[in-house]
Write a protein that holds these residues in place. Structure first.
Motif, PDB file in Angstrom:
ATOM      1  N   UNK A  31       0.927  -0.976  -0.103  1.00  0.00           N
ATOM      2  CA  UNK A  31       0.177   0.001   0.309  1.00  0.00           C
ATOM      3  C   UNK A  31       1.082   1.874   0.173  1.00  0.00           C
ATOM      4  N   UNK A  32       2.101   0.657   0.958  1.00  0.00           N
ATOM      5  CA  UNK A  32       3.037   2.308   0.859  1.00  0.00           C
ATOM      6  C   UNK A  32       3.426   2.589  -1.268  1.00  0.00           C
ATOM      7  N   UNK A  33       3.559   1.693  -0.911  1.00  0.00           N
ATOM      8  CA  UNK A  33       4.184   1.660  -2.567  1.00  0.00           C
ATOM      9  C   UNK A  33       3.687   2.390  -3.550  1.00  0.00           C
ATOM     10  N   UNK A  34       2.631   1.477  -3.869  1.00  0.00           N
ATOM     11  CA  UNK A  34       1.785   2.122  -4.167  1.00  0.00           C
ATOM     12  C   UNK A  34       1.180   3.015  -3.803  1.00  0.00           C
ATOM     13  N   UNK A  35       1.439   4.217  -2.935  1.00  0.00           N
ATOM     14  CA  UNK A  35       0.614   5.465  -2.523  1.00  0.00           C
ATOM     15  C   UNK A  35       1.709   6.654  -3.526  1.00  0.00           C
ATOM     16  N   UNK A  36       2.558   5.925  -3.269  1.00  0.00           N
ATOM     17  CA  UNK A  36       3.533   6.488  -3.911  1.00  0.00           C
ATOM     18  C   UNK A  36       4.218   6.419  -5.402  1.00  0.00           C
ATOM     19  N   UNK A  37       3.776   5.029  -6.195  1.00  0.00           N
ATOM     20  CA  UNK A  37       3.489   5.205  -7.778  1.00  0.00           C
ATOM     21  C   UNK A  37       2.402   5.965  -8.055  1.00  0.00           C
ATOM     22  N   UNK A  38       1.279   6.471  -7.391  1.00  0.00           N
ATOM     23  CA  UNK A  38       0.435   6.821  -8.371  1.00  0.00           C
ATOM     24  C   UNK A  38       0.373   7.980  -8.071  1.00  0.00           C
ATOM     25  N   UNK A  39       1.280   8.599  -6.754  1.00  0.00           N
ATOM     26  CA  UNK A  39       1.763   9.690  -6.557  1.00  0.00           C
ATOM     27  C   UNK A  39       2.116  10.311  -7.607  1.00  0.00           C
ATOM     28  N   UNK A  40       3.803   9.577  -8.086  1.00  0.00           N
ATOM     29  CA  UNK A  40       3.840   9.485  -9.024  1.00  0.00           C
ATOM     30  C   UNK A  40       3.633   9.625 -10.251  1.00  0.00           C
ATOM     31  N   UNK A  41       2.345   9.556 -11.081  1.00  0.00           N
ATOM     32  CA  UNK A  41       1.743   9.064 -12.049  1.00  0.00           C
ATOM     33  C   UNK A  41       0.699  10.145 -11.618  1.00  0.00           C
ATOM     34  N   UNK A  42       0.594  11.425 -10.923  1.00  0.00           N
ATOM     35  CA  UNK A  42      -0.122  11.837 -10.678  1.00  0.00           C
ATOM     36  C   UNK A  42      -1.378  11.900  -9.981  1.00  0.00           C
ATOM     37  N   UNK A  43      -1.701  11.210  -9.230  1.00  0.00           N
ATOM     38  CA  UNK A  43      -2.969  10.052  -8.672  1.00  0.00           C
ATOM     39  C   UNK A  43      -3.037  10.828  -7.157  1.00  0.00           C
ATOM     40  N   UNK A  44      -2.960  11.890  -6.583  1.00  0.00           N
ATOM     41  CA  UNK A  44      -2.557  11.470  -4.748  1.00  0.00           C
ATOM     42  C   UNK A  44      -3.356  11.175  -4.285  1.00  0.00           C
ATOM     43  N   UNK A  45      -3.433   9.871  -3.139  1.00  0.00           N
ATOM     44  CA  UNK A  45      -3.959   9.115  -2.365  1.00  0.00           C
ATOM     45  C   UNK A  45      -3.714   9.700  -1.224  1.00  0.00           C
ATOM     46  N   UNK A  46      -3.880   8.966   0.018  1.00  0.00           N
ATOM     47  CA  UNK A  46      -4.047   8.924   1.097  1.00  0.00           C
ATOM     48  C   UNK A  46      -2.678   7.954   1.713  1.00  0.00           C
ATOM     49  N   UNK A  47      -2.091   7.926   2.937  1.00  0.00           N
ATOM     50  CA  UNK A  47      -1.605   7.070   3.263  1.00  0.00           C
ATOM     51  C   UNK A  47      -2.089   5.944   3.629  1.00  0.00           C
ATOM     52  N   UNK A  48      -1.695   5.156   3.754  1.00  0.00           N
ATOM     53  CA  UNK A  48      -1.965   3.269   4.015  1.00  0.00           C
ATOM     54  C   UNK A  48      -2.696   3.532   5.332  1.00  0.00           C
ATOM     55  N   UNK A  49      -4.036   2.429   5.616  1.00  0.00           N
ATOM     56  CA  UNK A  49      -4.794   2.623   7.288  1.00  0.00           C
ATOM     57  C   UNK A  49      -4.786   0.674   6.585  1.00  0.00           C
ATOM     58  N   UNK A  50      -4.993   0.687   8.309  1.00  0.00           N
ATOM     59  CA  UNK A  50      -4.848  -1.010   8.397  1.00  0.00           C
ATOM     60  C   UNK A  50      -6.318  -1.339   8.725  1.00  0.00           C
ATOM     61  N   UNK A  51      -6.721  -1.943   7.911  1.00  0.00           N
ATOM     62  CA  UNK A  51      -8.251  -3.202   8.497  1.00  0.00           C
ATOM     63  C   UNK A  51      -7.466  -4.395   8.949  1.00  0.00           C
ATOM     64  N   UNK A  52      -8.287  -5.553   9.481  1.00  0.00           N
ATOM     65  CA  UNK A  52      -8.000  -6.801   9.364  1.00  0.00           C
ATOM     66  C   UNK A  52      -7.577  -7.373   8.506  1.00  0.00           C
ATOM     67  N   UNK A  53      -8.430  -7.438   7.660  1.00  0.00           N
ATOM     68  CA  UNK A  53      -7.895  -7.623   6.055  1.00  0.00           C
ATOM     69  C   UNK A  53      -6.563  -7.479   5.758  1.00  0.00           C
ATOM     70  N   UNK A  54      -5.977  -6.802   5.553  1.00  0.00           N
ATOM     71  CA  UNK A  54      -5.318  -5.672   5.208  1.00  0.00           C
ATOM     72  C   UNK A  54      -5.015  -4.401   5.556  1.00  0.00           C
ATOM     73  N   UNK A  55      -4.845  -3.693   3.809  1.00  0.00           N
ATOM     74  CA  UNK A  55      -4.144  -1.870   4.146  1.00  0.00           C
ATOM     75  C   UNK A  55      -4.628  -1.455   3.138  1.00  0.00           C
ATOM     76  N   UNK A  56      -5.153  -0.057   3.236  1.00  0.00           N
ATOM     77  CA  UNK A  56      -6.009   0.739   2.364  1.00  0.00           C
ATOM     78  C   UNK A  56      -5.353   2.016   1.893  1.00  0.00           C
ATOM     79  N   UNK A  57      -5.393   2.436   0.501  1.00  0.00           N
ATOM     80  CA  UNK A  57      -5.363   4.273   0.923  1.00  0.00           C
ATOM     81  C   UNK A  57      -6.755   4.359   0.007  1.00  0.00           C
ATOM     82  N   UNK A  58      -7.091   5.388   0.496  1.00  0.00           N
ATOM     83  CA  UNK A  58      -8.222   6.456  -0.126  1.00  0.00           C
ATOM     84  C   UNK A  58      -8.102   6.811  -1.457  1.00  0.00           C
TER      85      UNK A  58
END
Length: 134
Positions: A31-58
């Motif tokens: 999730x952290x890598x994906x957030x950074x990779x999307x930012x490089x593509x001009x898509x700003x997301x949130x920082x990773x947030x945790x859940x019981x099943x894994x992590x997500x970005x918004x």
């Protein structure tokens, strides 16, 4: 909901199993890598947030809100074994009641996010399987 799956040792957890939120519920590093990779593509997301099943970005696109989930499908038994993990990324629009009633879904945003995620994975030499769930 769009699903992207692949196997890789690229996003392995670096903390021991005892430090994970739940045994075998990996995904922070992805999730952290994906957030950074999307930012490089001009898509700003949130920082990773945790859940019981894994992590997500918004991701917010106007009034539309999207969850990009990152998790593992690892049969870890007694903890992480060092083998490649089967990863799962999903993109799901969080529809408000008004959006559900008026058909306010934004499939074009899901397509844009999917393309950006696939391009980022391809840059790492990863070829995912992409499926559209009903």
């Amino acid at each position: 909901m769009l699903s992207i799956e692949f196997e890789s040792a690229r996003f392995l957890p670096y903390l021991p199993e005892s430090s994970q939120a739940n045994p075998g519920a990996y995904g922070f590093e992805l999730a952290l890598w994906l957030s950074q990779a999307l930012m490089r593509a001009g898509i700003a997301t949130s920082y990773p947030l945790g859940e019981d099943w894994g992590w997500f970005i918004e991701y917010l696109a106007g009034e539309a809100e999207f969850m990009i989930g990152c998790g593992s499908r690892a049969d870890t038994g007694e903890g992480y074994t060092g083998k490649p993990i089967a990863w799962h990324i999903f993109i799901k629009q969080q529809l408000s009641l008004r959006q559900r009633l008026t058909g306010g879904a934004a499939p074009e945003v899901v397509a844009t996010l999917s393309q950006a995620i696939q391009a980022a994975l391809a840059a790492e030499g990863i070829v995912p399987i992409v499926e559209q769930a009903a």
